[in-house]
Write a protein that holds these residues in place. Structure first.
Motif, short mmCIF file in Angstrom:
data_model
loop_
_atom_site.label_atom_id
_atom_site.label_comp_id
_atom_site.label_asym_id
_atom_site.label_seq_id
_atom_site.Cartn_x
_atom_site.Cartn_y
_atom_site.Cartn_z
N VAL A 1 0.85 -1.19 0.00
CA VAL A 1 0.00 0.00 0.00
C VAL A 1 0.88 1.24 0.00
O VAL A 1 1.93 1.27 0.65
CB VAL A 1 -0.96 0.00 1.21
N VAL A 2 0.51 2.25 -0.76
CA VAL A 2 1.30 3.47 -0.91
C VAL A 2 1.09 4.37 0.30
O VAL A 2 -0.03 4.84 0.56
CB VAL A 2 0.91 4.22 -2.20
N LEU A 3 2.16 4.63 1.04
CA LEU A 3 2.11 5.57 2.16
C LEU A 3 2.37 7.00 1.71
O LEU A 3 1.76 7.94 2.19
CB LEU A 3 3.12 5.19 3.24
N TYR B 1 3.21 1.70 12.80
CA TYR B 1 2.24 0.70 12.37
C TYR B 1 1.04 0.73 13.31
O TYR B 1 1.06 1.40 14.35
CB TYR B 1 2.87 -0.69 12.34
N VAL B 2 -0.01 0.01 12.93
CA VAL B 2 -1.21 -0.05 13.75
C VAL B 2 -0.86 -0.60 15.14
O VAL B 2 -0.09 -1.56 15.25
CB VAL B 2 -2.27 -0.96 13.07
N HIS B 3 -1.39 0.00 16.18
CA HIS B 3 -1.11 -0.31 17.59
C HIS B 3 0.29 0.12 18.03
O HIS B 3 0.72 -0.19 19.15
CB HIS B 3 -1.27 -1.82 17.90
N GLY B 4 1.00 0.87 17.17
CA GLY B 4 2.36 1.28 17.51
C GLY B 4 2.42 2.23 18.69
O GLY B 4 3.33 2.15 19.52
N LEU B 5 1.47 3.16 18.78
CA LEU B 5 1.45 4.09 19.90
C LEU B 5 1.21 3.37 21.22
O LEU B 5 1.85 3.67 22.23
CB LEU B 5 0.38 5.16 19.68
N PRO C 1 -4.89 4.00 4.59
CA PRO C 1 -5.04 3.12 5.73
C PRO C 1 -3.74 2.95 6.50
O PRO C 1 -3.72 2.46 7.61
CB PRO C 1 -5.47 1.80 5.08
N GLY C 2 -2.59 3.35 5.88
CA GLY C 2 -1.32 3.30 6.58
C GLY C 2 -1.03 4.58 7.32
O GLY C 2 -1.79 5.55 7.22
N PRO C 3 0.06 4.64 8.09
CA PRO C 3 0.38 5.83 8.88
C PRO C 3 0.65 7.06 8.00
O PRO C 3 1.31 6.96 6.97
CB PRO C 3 1.65 5.42 9.63
N GLY C 4 0.11 8.19 8.42
CA GLY C 4 0.36 9.45 7.75
C GLY C 4 0.28 10.59 8.75
O GLY C 4 -0.15 10.40 9.89
N MET C 5 0.71 11.79 8.33
CA MET C 5 0.70 12.95 9.21
C MET C 5 -0.44 13.88 8.87
O MET C 5 -0.81 14.03 7.70
CB MET C 5 2.02 13.71 9.12
#
Length: 348
Positions: A25-27, A182-186, A234-238
């Motif tokens: 998936v493209v971040l 990633y998801v659940h990273g925080l 759906p991936g991490p972004g700012m």
């Protein structure tokens, strides 16, 4: 595209000159111009094993593969299909190159695929924490349960399991890159920082011994601003706010609002707010103030330690370990400005 398809982790382990195909998936995607004014692209793609940055040069081929038949996109620079790829799944063929002593990944072919097909759904390519979320939640609950007094009550108020703060906090990344992106990273990062800080607090004796409830609350809350600084899409972004205001200021502001809603005492509010503002440890690292309490000192030390340990793990993940430099010394980690050493072959 399915021929010898490799994951991101497998691609990172390939030697220079090796060819590969992959799906992710493209971040991030950015069009740029070379010295001749010809378009090329920088791309970041992710799958469940990690993320890589790549180049798509002007002589690369772009294909619309959504109907299962290759149709070449002749002018990708003017194509809305290409400019709107962020958050979409793509297939790629590429080669591992070398630039300034570091691996560089060049995509020679990019395939735009049907996002509705089960095998290409973007959410299925987003990396998640390596620790089961239910285990992370149990560890989080144990930390909160150990807090007494108004600080413990405040944490239970803030992280009400039916509230939006907890629902966000549970799934958000801790970064877009560098660590726990990633998801659940925080959730994973906050728990590890808190457990490290609490261990240090328990080891301190005498008048400098930190208040343990304040340490736990400070550790769990130190990156609260990342709920507003980052998104999953759906991936991490700012977010815009995360880019121009930063998570420290966002977190302090959010904390103050919730502390006032709860009615936290001035002393507790100031002690916890100080941890949020000082947790990067140095002004040059973004902290408006320096840690000035035992609690702030152990939280900032734990935050830096968890970050560096994550960078170590990520940098040496493809190394065998041992005495030979090629088996045990990582490439330069730019975030920490060092090469890491995996001296034990059996270390994972």
């Amino acid at each position: 595209m399915a021929e010898s398809r490799k994951s991101v982790a497998e691609i990172k382990a390939l030697p220079v000159g090796e060819k590969f195909s992959s799906i992710g998936v493209v971040l991030e995607i950015h069009e740029k111009k070379d010295k001749n004014g010809k378009s090329f692209w920088t791309l970041t793609i992710m799958d469940q094993t990690g993320a890589i940055d790549a180049k798509v040069w002007g002589n690369s081929q772009w294909w619309d593969y959504k109907e299962g038949v290759k149709s070449e996109i002749k002018d990708p620079a003017s194509s809305s299909l290409v400019s709107n790829l962020k958050g979409s799944t793509i297939g790629v063929n590429g080669t591992v190159a070398e630039f300034k002593g570091k691996s560089q990944y060049n995509f020679s072919q990019v395939y735009l695929v049907d996002q509705e097909k089960e095998e290409y759904r973007p959410e299925s390519f987003v990396q998640t924490a390596p620790i089961d979320p239910s285990e992370l939640e149990e560890r989080f609950d144990l930390l909160v349960e150990g807090c007494s007094g108004e600080i413990g009550d405040f944490l239970r108020f803030l992280f009400d399991k039916e509230g939006e703060t907890w629902k966000q906090f549970r799934i958000m990344p801790a970064a877009v890159s560098h660590h726990h992106a990633y998801v659940h990273g925080l959730l994973e990062h906050s728990i590890t920082v808190t457990e490290l800080a609490l261990s240090m607090a328990k080891a301190v004796q005498g008048p400098a011994r930190p208040d343990q409830s304040t340490v736990v609350a400070g550790g769990l809350l130190h990156d609260l601003g990342k709920l507003e600084a980052y998104v999953l899409n759906p991936g991490p972004g700012m977010t815009v706010q995360g880019t121009v205001i930063d998570h420290i200021a966002l977190g302090f502001s959010r904390f103050n609002r919730m502390a006032d809603d709860f009615g936290l005492s001035v002393t507790a509010k100031t002690a916890l707010g100080h941890i949020l503002l000082s947790h990067h440890g140095h002004r040059e690292f973004g902290s408006p103030v320096l840690p000035a309490t035992p609690e702030a000192l152990v939280v900032s030390a734990a935050d830096e330690l968890d970050f560096k340990l994550f960078c170590w793990s990520d940098s040496v993940s493809q190394l065998k370990g041992g005495d030979l430099p090629e088996d045990s010394i990582s490439e330069l980690n730019y975030s920490t400005q060092r090469r890491f050493w995996k001296w034990r072959p059996d270390q994972e």
